[in-house]
Scaffold this motif. Structure first.
Motif, PDB file in Angstrom:
ATOM      1  N   VAL A  79      85.581  32.581 -32.739  1.00 37.54           N
ATOM      2  CA  VAL A  79      86.007  33.904 -32.281  1.00 37.54           C
ATOM      3  C   VAL A  79      84.875  34.500 -31.459  1.00 37.54           C
ATOM      4  CG1 VAL A  79      86.782  36.203 -32.970  1.00 37.54           C
ATOM      5  CG2 VAL A  79      87.492  34.203 -34.293  1.00 37.54           C
ATOM      6  N   GLY A  80      85.110  34.633 -30.167  1.00 36.68           N
ATOM      7  CA  GLY A  80      84.097  35.175 -29.275  1.00 36.68           C
ATOM      8  C   GLY A  80      83.612  34.145 -28.277  1.00 36.68           C
ATOM      9  N   ALA A  81      84.012  34.308 -27.018  1.00 32.80           N
ATOM     10  CA  ALA A  81      83.633  33.360 -25.958  1.00 32.80           C
ATOM     11  C   ALA A  81      82.281  33.748 -25.368  1.00 32.80           C
ATOM     12  CB  ALA A  81      84.714  33.321 -24.880  1.00 32.80           C
ATOM     13  N   VAL A  82      81.254  33.756 -26.222  1.00 34.59           N
ATOM     14  CA  VAL A  82      79.919  34.213 -25.840  1.00 34.59           C
ATOM     15  C   VAL A  82      79.030  33.017 -25.515  1.00 34.59           C
ATOM     16  CG1 VAL A  82      80.143  36.325 -27.195  1.00 34.59           C
ATOM     17  CG2 VAL A  82      79.215  34.260 -28.261  1.00 34.59           C
ATOM     18  N   HIS A  83      77.744  33.301 -25.190  1.00 29.11           N
ATOM     19  CA  HIS A  83      76.833  32.220 -24.801  1.00 29.11           C
ATOM     20  C   HIS A  83      76.641  31.200 -25.923  1.00 29.11           C
ATOM     21  CE1 HIS A  83      75.980  33.918 -20.969  1.00 29.11           C
ATOM     22  NE2 HIS A  83      75.385  35.007 -21.439  1.00 29.11           N
ATOM     23  N   VAL A  84      76.533  31.672 -27.158  1.00 28.09           N
ATOM     24  CA  VAL A  84      76.379  30.736 -28.272  1.00 28.09           C
ATOM     25  C   VAL A  84      77.598  29.826 -28.358  1.00 28.09           C
ATOM     26  CG1 VAL A  84      76.174  30.517 -30.777  1.00 28.09           C
ATOM     27  CG2 VAL A  84      74.823  32.242 -29.575  1.00 28.09           C
ATOM     28  N   ALA A  85      78.786  30.393 -28.120  1.00 30.90           N
ATOM     29  CA  ALA A  85      80.008  29.590 -28.155  1.00 30.90           C
ATOM     30  C   ALA A  85      79.989  28.507 -27.090  1.00 30.90           C
ATOM     31  CB  ALA A  85      81.226  30.486 -27.969  1.00 30.90           C
ATOM     32  N   GLN A  86      79.458  28.827 -25.910  1.00 30.00           N
ATOM     33  CA  GLN A  86      79.396  27.830 -24.846  1.00 30.00           C
ATOM     34  C   GLN A  86      78.542  26.632 -25.238  1.00 30.00           C
ATOM     35  OE1 GLN A  86      78.580  30.874 -21.479  1.00 30.00           O
ATOM     36  NE2 GLN A  86      79.469  29.100 -20.438  1.00 30.00           N
ATOM     37  N   ALA A  87      77.507  26.873 -26.032  1.00 33.24           N
ATOM     38  CA  ALA A  87      76.664  25.771 -26.510  1.00 33.24           C
ATOM     39  C   ALA A  87      77.284  25.086 -27.726  1.00 33.24           C
ATOM     40  CB  ALA A  87      75.273  26.293 -26.856  1.00 33.24           C
ATOM     41  N   LEU A  88      77.988  25.853 -28.562  1.00 32.98           N
ATOM     42  CA  LEU A  88      78.553  25.322 -29.803  1.00 32.98           C
ATOM     43  C   LEU A  88      79.746  24.411 -29.546  1.00 32.98           C
ATOM     44  CD1 LEU A  88      78.671  25.396 -32.934  1.00 32.98           C
ATOM     45  CD2 LEU A  88      80.095  27.449 -32.726  1.00 32.98           C
ATOM     46  N   VAL A  89      80.593  24.790 -28.615  1.00 32.41           N
ATOM     47  CA  VAL A  89      81.850  24.073 -28.398  1.00 32.41           C
ATOM     48  C   VAL A  89      81.642  22.597 -28.069  1.00 32.41           C
ATOM     49  CG1 VAL A  89      83.794  23.879 -26.793  1.00 32.41           C
ATOM     50  CG2 VAL A  89      83.300  26.067 -27.901  1.00 32.41           C
ATOM     51  N   PRO A  90      80.794  22.248 -27.081  1.00 26.88           N
ATOM     52  CA  PRO A  90      80.645  20.818 -26.788  1.00 26.88           C
ATOM     53  C   PRO A  90      80.063  20.011 -27.947  1.00 26.88           C
ATOM     54  CG  PRO A  90      79.088  22.131 -25.501  1.00 26.88           C
ATOM     55  CD  PRO A  90      80.037  23.086 -26.128  1.00 26.88           C
ATOM     56  N   MET A  91      79.219  20.636 -28.769  1.00 30.78           N
ATOM     57  CA  MET A  91      78.710  19.941 -29.950  1.00 30.78           C
ATOM     58  C   MET A  91      79.850  19.607 -30.900  1.00 30.78           C
ATOM     59  SD  MET A  91      75.270  22.045 -30.969  1.00 30.78           S
ATOM     60  CE  MET A  91      74.056  22.531 -29.739  1.00 30.78           C
ATOM     61  N   ALA A  92      80.724  20.596 -31.131  1.00 32.73           N
ATOM     62  CA  ALA A  92      81.836  20.393 -32.059  1.00 32.73           C
ATOM     63  C   ALA A  92      82.801  19.350 -31.528  1.00 32.73           C
ATOM     64  CB  ALA A  92      82.552  21.719 -32.307  1.00 32.73           C
ATOM     65  N   VAL A  93      83.090  19.410 -30.242  1.00 31.76           N
ATOM     66  CA  VAL A  93      83.988  18.421 -29.637  1.00 31.76           C
ATOM     67  C   VAL A  93      83.398  17.021 -29.795  1.00 31.76           C
ATOM     68  CG1 VAL A  93      84.972  17.599 -27.463  1.00 31.76           C
ATOM     69  CG2 VAL A  93      85.052  20.040 -28.023  1.00 31.76           C
ATOM     70  N   GLY A  94      82.106  16.890 -29.558  1.00 30.76           N
ATOM     71  CA  GLY A  94      81.446  15.600 -29.685  1.00 30.76           C
ATOM     72  C   GLY A  94      81.474  15.055 -31.094  1.00 30.76           C
ATOM     73  N   LEU A  95      81.587  15.946 -32.079  1.00 29.53           N
ATOM     74  CA  LEU A  95      81.649  15.531 -33.477  1.00 29.53           C
ATOM     75  C   LEU A  95      83.077  15.318 -33.953  1.00 29.53           C
ATOM     76  CD1 LEU A  95      78.853  17.825 -34.936  1.00 29.53           C
ATOM     77  CD2 LEU A  95      78.803  15.334 -34.801  1.00 29.53           C
ATOM     78  N   GLY A  96      84.026  15.415 -33.035  1.00 28.22           N
ATOM     79  CA  GLY A  96      85.407  15.101 -33.374  1.00 28.22           C
ATOM     80  C   GLY A  96      86.258  16.277 -33.809  1.00 28.22           C
ATOM     81  N   TYR A  97      85.769  17.496 -33.622  1.00 33.10           N
ATOM     82  CA  TYR A  97      86.546  18.675 -33.989  1.00 33.10           C
ATOM     83  C   TYR A  97      87.491  19.075 -32.859  1.00 33.10           C
ATOM     84  CZ  TYR A  97      83.663  19.574 -38.123  1.00 33.10           C
ATOM     85  OH  TYR A  97      83.056  19.473 -39.349  1.00 33.10           O
ATOM     86  N   ALA A  98      88.691  19.473 -33.231  1.00 37.26           N
ATOM     87  CA  ALA A  98      89.595  20.110 -32.285  1.00 37.26           C
ATOM     88  C   ALA A  98      89.212  21.582 -32.242  1.00 37.26           C
ATOM     89  CB  ALA A  98      91.044  19.948 -32.730  1.00 37.26           C
ATOM     90  N   LEU A 212      73.180  24.810 -32.544  1.00 38.37           N
ATOM     91  CA  LEU A 212      72.821  23.627 -33.325  1.00 38.37           C
ATOM     92  C   LEU A 212      72.737  23.959 -34.802  1.00 38.37           C
ATOM     93  CD1 LEU A 212      71.836  20.675 -33.517  1.00 38.37           C
ATOM     94  CD2 LEU A 212      69.524  21.530 -33.081  1.00 38.37           C
ATOM     95  N   SER A 213      72.128  25.101 -35.131  1.00 35.23           N
ATOM     96  CA  SER A 213      71.992  25.483 -36.534  1.00 35.23           C
ATOM     97  C   SER A 213      73.361  25.748 -37.160  1.00 35.23           C
ATOM     98  CB  SER A 213      71.097  26.720 -36.677  1.00 35.23           C
ATOM     99  OG  SER A 213      71.763  27.906 -36.279  1.00 35.23           O
ATOM    100  N   ILE A 214      74.273  26.324 -36.381  1.00 42.30           N
ATOM    101  CA  ILE A 214      75.625  26.583 -36.883  1.00 42.30           C
ATOM    102  C   ILE A 214      76.366  25.276 -37.137  1.00 42.30           C
ATOM    103  CG2 ILE A 214      77.887  27.547 -36.314  1.00 42.30           C
ATOM    104  CD1 ILE A 214      76.377  29.709 -34.680  1.00 42.30           C
ATOM    105  N   MET A 215      76.333  24.396 -36.143  1.00 42.22           N
ATOM    106  CA  MET A 215      77.084  23.146 -36.289  1.00 42.22           C
ATOM    107  C   MET A 215      76.519  22.309 -37.419  1.00 42.22           C
ATOM    108  SD  MET A 215      79.808  22.222 -34.803  1.00 42.22           S
ATOM    109  CE  MET A 215      80.700  21.273 -36.042  1.00 42.22           C
ATOM    110  N   ALA A 216      75.202  22.353 -37.598  1.00 39.51           N
ATOM    111  CA  ALA A 216      74.596  21.621 -38.706  1.00 39.51           C
ATOM    112  C   ALA A 216      75.074  22.177 -40.043  1.00 39.51           C
ATOM    113  CB  ALA A 216      73.075  21.699 -38.617  1.00 39.51           C
ATOM    114  N   GLU A 217      75.211  23.494 -40.126  1.00 39.44           N
ATOM    115  CA  GLU A 217      75.677  24.094 -41.372  1.00 39.44           C
ATOM    116  C   GLU A 217      77.146  23.765 -41.626  1.00 39.44           C
ATOM    117  OE1 GLU A 217      74.496  28.045 -43.636  1.00 39.44           O
ATOM    118  OE2 GLU A 217      75.713  28.488 -41.863  1.00 39.44           O
ATOM    119  N   VAL A 218      77.946  23.712 -40.566  1.00 41.06           N
ATOM    120  CA  VAL A 218      79.344  23.311 -40.705  1.00 41.06           C
ATOM    121  C   VAL A 218      79.424  21.898 -41.271  1.00 41.06           C
ATOM    122  CG1 VAL A 218      81.465  22.762 -39.443  1.00 41.06           C
ATOM    123  CG2 VAL A 218      80.210  24.853 -38.908  1.00 41.06           C
ATOM    124  N   VAL A 219      78.628  20.990 -40.712  1.00 49.57           N
ATOM    125  CA  VAL A 219      78.623  19.605 -41.189  1.00 49.57           C
ATOM    126  C   VAL A 219      78.150  19.551 -42.646  1.00 49.57           C
ATOM    127  CG1 VAL A 219      77.568  17.333 -40.904  1.00 49.57           C
ATOM    128  CG2 VAL A 219      78.335  18.617 -38.898  1.00 49.57           C
TER     129      VAL A 219
END
Length: 238
Positions: A79-98, A212-219
């Motif tokens: 929720v929120g198309a901000v700068h952090v989201a722009q960095a977070l999205v490709p990481m999540a996609v690369g890890l197999g998340y829709a 990166l810290s967010i995606m790591a916590e999700v994992v």
């Protein structure tokens, strides 16, 4: 595979229900978990295979079974198309998340900023979240810092079985957020599900580092790992 077993497997996959297909190796006999009754040890092994998203061979009472998990896709709702989201999205996609990015501000949620592999939703977050219906395979992250956008999304997420819910903001900001959510009828137990400040404690400062810290916590949440929380100095001032 028997036609009846195949039909049940296809129905489960079409309905987004996680199931495990168990095949007894000596004779090819098959079972579906959790639909079919299984011995406790075999049911536990099937549950573990689903949780790990990994096939395995187990021995039950002298018989070998091959367990193949069939899970719905992992999802990340941002929720929120901000700068952090722009960095977070490709990481999540690369890890197999829709990945779905929700932001009613159409100038922010654009394909130019997020690429073609992401679903962009410009509805208000409460409407979008209700339609997206987070499940046990879904992580939700709110990043706008705007209570009008983040709070409604969190209300829906906290009433869902989402495996991870995170929100950007300092401890002071989060305390105010929890007070607002309590006024909306959510309990302290509900609020305790929110990871805030969001992300692991890696000293993140830049948008990519925070992502990166967010995606790591999700994992970590997905895998059941107990790791430290992030508390970046700049977030304490937010």
């Amino acid at each position: 595979m028997k036609a009846e077993t195949l039909a049940r497997l296809q129905a489960a996959r079409a309905g987004g229900r996680p199931v495990a297909l168990l095949t007894r190796l000596p004779d090819g006999e098959q079972r579906l978990f959790p639909e079919d009754t299984l011995p406790p040890a075999l049911a536990a092994a099937a549950e573990a295979a689903l949780a790990a998203d990994a096939a395995r061979t187990v021995d039950d009472d002298g018989q070998k079974w091959f367990i193949q998990p069939h899970n719905p896709p992992l999802r990340l709702i941002v929720v929120g198309a901000v700068h952090v989201a722009q960095a977070l999205v490709p990481m999540a996609v690369g890890l197999g998340y829709a990945v779905t990015v929700v932001d009613p501000r159409r100038a922010f949620a654009t394909e130019e900023r997020f690429g073609p592999r992401v679903t962009l939703v410009d509805d208000w977050p409460d409407e979008a979240m209700a339609r997206l219906a987070p499940d046990t395979r879904t992580a939700v992250v709110t990043l706008t810092h705007d209570p009008k956008l983040d709070d409604p999304a969190l209300e829906v997420a906290l009433r869902s079985p989402a495996f991870y819910i995170g929100a950007l903001g300092s401890r002071k900001t989060h305390a105010k957020r929890l007070a607002r959510l309590a006024e909306a009828g959510l309990t302290a137990t509900d609020g305790a599900r929110i990871a805030a400040p969001v992300g692991l404690a890696i000293g993140a400062v830049t948008a990519p580092e925070i992502a990166l810290s967010i995606m790591a916590e999700v994992v970590a949440a997905r895998r059941g790992a107990a790791l430290g929380r992030r508390s970046a100095p700049e977030l304490e001032k937010t």
